[in-house]
Scaffold this active site. Structure first.
Site, PDB file in Angstrom:
ATOM      1  N   ASP A 160       0.825  -1.219   0.000  1.00  0.00           N
ATOM      2  CA  ASP A 160       0.000   0.000   0.000  1.00  0.00           C
ATOM      3  C   ASP A 160       0.861   1.272   0.000  1.00  0.00           C
ATOM      4  OD1 ASP A 160      -2.078  -1.888   0.452  1.00  0.00           O
ATOM      5  OD2 ASP A 160      -1.857  -1.666   2.621  1.00  0.00           O
ATOM      6  N   GLU A 199     -11.495   0.219  -2.888  1.00  0.00           N
ATOM      7  CA  GLU A 199     -10.637   0.771  -1.825  1.00  0.00           C
ATOM      8  C   GLU A 199      -9.463   1.504  -2.488  1.00  0.00           C
ATOM      9  OE1 GLU A 199      -9.378  -2.694   0.394  1.00  0.00           O
ATOM     10  OE2 GLU A 199      -8.122  -3.431  -1.235  1.00  0.00           O
TER      11      GLU A 199
HETATM   12  O1  FUB Z   1      -3.081  -3.605   3.613  1.00  0.00           O
HETATM   13  C1  FUB Z   1      -4.368  -3.814   4.120  1.00  0.00           C
HETATM   14  C2  FUB Z   1      -5.387  -3.504   3.099  1.00  0.00           C
HETATM   15  O2  FUB Z   1      -5.192  -4.292   1.945  1.00  0.00           O
HETATM   16  C3  FUB Z   1      -5.345  -2.086   2.586  1.00  0.00           C
HETATM   17  O3  FUB Z   1      -5.843  -1.148   3.467  1.00  0.00           O
HETATM   18  C4  FUB Z   1      -6.119  -2.281   1.345  1.00  0.00           C
HETATM   19  O4  FUB Z   1      -6.079  -1.205   0.458  1.00  0.00           O
HETATM   20  C5  FUB Z   1      -5.510  -3.536   0.786  1.00  0.00           C
HETATM   21  O5  FUB Z   1      -4.325  -3.280   0.097  1.00  0.00           O
END
Ligand code: FUB
Length: 342
Positions: A32, A242
Site C-alpha cells: 500500500d 478501496e
Molecule cells: O493492507 C491492508 C489492506 O489491503 C489495505 O488497506 C487495502 O487497500 C488492501 O491493500
C-alpha cells in the site's frame, strides 16, 4: 535503520523490464505505498506486512499489521533506506488492531501521518499522528479524527494549499456499514448487494487548517460512467473498492482506486477535488496477490507509479512495494502498466 542496495537491473527506470520486477526492499514486507517528495527526497509510507498466522478471509483479517515503517530514497532506482518504527499500535490509545494503508502530508514544519486502524469496538477509524521528521517517530492524537470511518486515507493538497482527506473501502473496509451515514452493524460484510443501483462511493472531506480534523462531514465522491451515470454496484470492473489516491496534472484531477475483487487500479478524471469523476480506464492491471494498491507521484519531469505485489512471499498478506514509470498520452489518458509477472 537499514539501507538496501538496489538489485541488478534496478538502475534505469525507463522502459526497463527487470526494473519493474524488483521489490524496493526485501528485508521487510511492505504494501500500500503512499509516495511523496519532501524537500527533494522520496518518502514512501507503506503498510508493514507481518505474518500473524491468521488465515485469509474476505474481511482481510490476515492483514494484522502492528506498526508503520517509512522507506526513503534520493532518486528512483537509488538505495532505499528502511527507517525505524514510525508508529506502533501500542502507542495509539484508542486502537486495537489492523494498521492498514497509511498516507502522509506536510504543512508548516510538521509531518502528518494518517492511518486506519480498528478501534476497541472493532470499527475502523482514521487516526492522525505528527512528527517534525518525515520518517517519524510520530505521536498519535489520543482520539481518532472526529467523524471519520472506514479505511485507506489519502490526503491530496491542491495548489492553493487546501488539503482534502479521501477515505473508504468496502468488504473488510466496512464502508457498507456507513451507507446511511451512521454505523449499521447489520449491513453485511461485502457491499450493498444492489447490483443495479449506484455503487458505494469513496468519501471526501476538506481538512481544517491544523490538518488534524476534517472541516466538514465526510461526503460521497461520485464516480460516473461515460453516460454521466453513477457506476453501478454490479459493475465490478469499474466500481470503487478501496485505495483512493488523488493527484492533479495540469487542470485535471485524477481519482485513482482499486476495483478490489477484479484486482485493477482504475482511474477517473474531473475538474474539482470533490468530483464528480468520470471513469477513464486502467492504470495498473492485476498484480500477483489479491490486493492491488498504489500511489502516483511526480519526481522531476517523470510520473511514477508505486504499487505492490507478492513476488517475495507468494502470500496475499506478505507483500512487497515496487515502482514503475507512468506515461500519459497527449490527451491526458494513462498508458496502462503491465506488472510483468514472472
Ligand atoms: O493492507 C491492508 C489492506 O489491503 C489495505 O488497506 C487495502 O487497500 C488492501 O491493500
Amino acid at each position: 535503520t537499514q539501507t538496501a542496495t538496489p538489485a541488478a537491473g534496478d538502475a534505469a527506470p525507463a522502459a526497463n523490464v527487470r526494473y519493474l520486477s524488483q521489490p524496493l526492499v526485501k528485508e521487510i514486507y511492505t504494501a500500500d505505498p503512499s509516495a511523496h517528495v519532501f524537500n527533494g527526497r522520496i518518502y514512501v509510507y507503506p503498510s508493514h506486512d507481518i505474518d500473524a498466522g491468521i488465515p485469509d478471509d474476505d474481511l482481510g483479517n490476515q492483514y494484522a499489521m502492528r506498526d508503520y515503517r517509512v522507506l526513503s530514497m534520493d532518486r528512483i532506482g537509488g538505495p532505499v533506506t528502511i527507517h525505524d518504527v514510525a508508529l506502533d499500535v501500542k502507542d495509539v490509545p484508542w486502537a486495537s488492531k489492523q494498521m492498514w494503508a497509511p498516507d502522509a502530508a506536510y504543512k508548516n514544519g510538521t509531518y502528518f501521518l494518517y492511518f486506519p486502524v480498528k478501534d476497541k469496538q472493532g470499527i475502523f477509524r482514521i487516526g492522525v499522528a505528527t512528527s517534525k521528521s518525515p520518517t517519524g517517530p510520530f505521536k498519535a492524537d489520543p482520539q481518532p479524527m472526529q467523524g471519520t470511518y472506514s479505511m485507506d486515507p489519502a490526503v491530496f493538497t491542491d495548489a492553493d494549499g487546501t488539503s482534502y482527506l479521501y477515505v473508504g473501502g468496502i468488504w473488510g473496509g466496512q464502508l457498507q456499514n456507513w451507507a446511511t451515514g451512521t454505523y449499521n452493524k447489520d449491513a453485511g460484510v461485502t457491499d450493498l448487494k444492489q447490483d443495479d443501483k449506484p455503487a458505494l462511493m469513496p468519501r471526501i472531506a476538506r481538512l481544517d487548517a491544523g490538518m488534524k480534523q476534517i472541516a466538514e462531514p465526510l461526503k460521497e465522491v461520485q464516480i460516473l460512467d461515460e453516460q454521466g451515470k453513477p457506476v453501478l454496484g454490479g459493475d465490478h470492473d469499474r466500481r470503487f473498492f478501496e485505495a483512493s489516491w488523488v493527484f492533479k496534472r495540469g487542470n485535471t484531477y485524477y481519482f485513482t482506486y482499486s476495483t478490489g475483487d477484479t484486482h485493477k487500479i482504475a482511474y477517473a478524471t474531473g475538474t474539482s477535488p470533490y468530483g464528480p469523476f468520470t471513469y477513464r480506464g486502467v492504470v495498473l492491471n492485476p498484480v500477483q496477490g489479491w490486493t492491488n494498491h498504489h500511489s502516483i507521484v511526480q519526481v522531476g519531469d517523470q510520473w511514477h507509479l508505486f504499487y505492490h505485489d507478492t513476488q517475495l512471499s507468494g502470500k496475499n498478506h506478505l507483500r512487497n512495494v515496487k515502482t514503475a514509470p507512468l506515461t500519459f498520452n497527449a490527451d491526458g489518458t494513462i498508458q496502462t502498466v503491465e506488472p510483468l509477472l514472472k
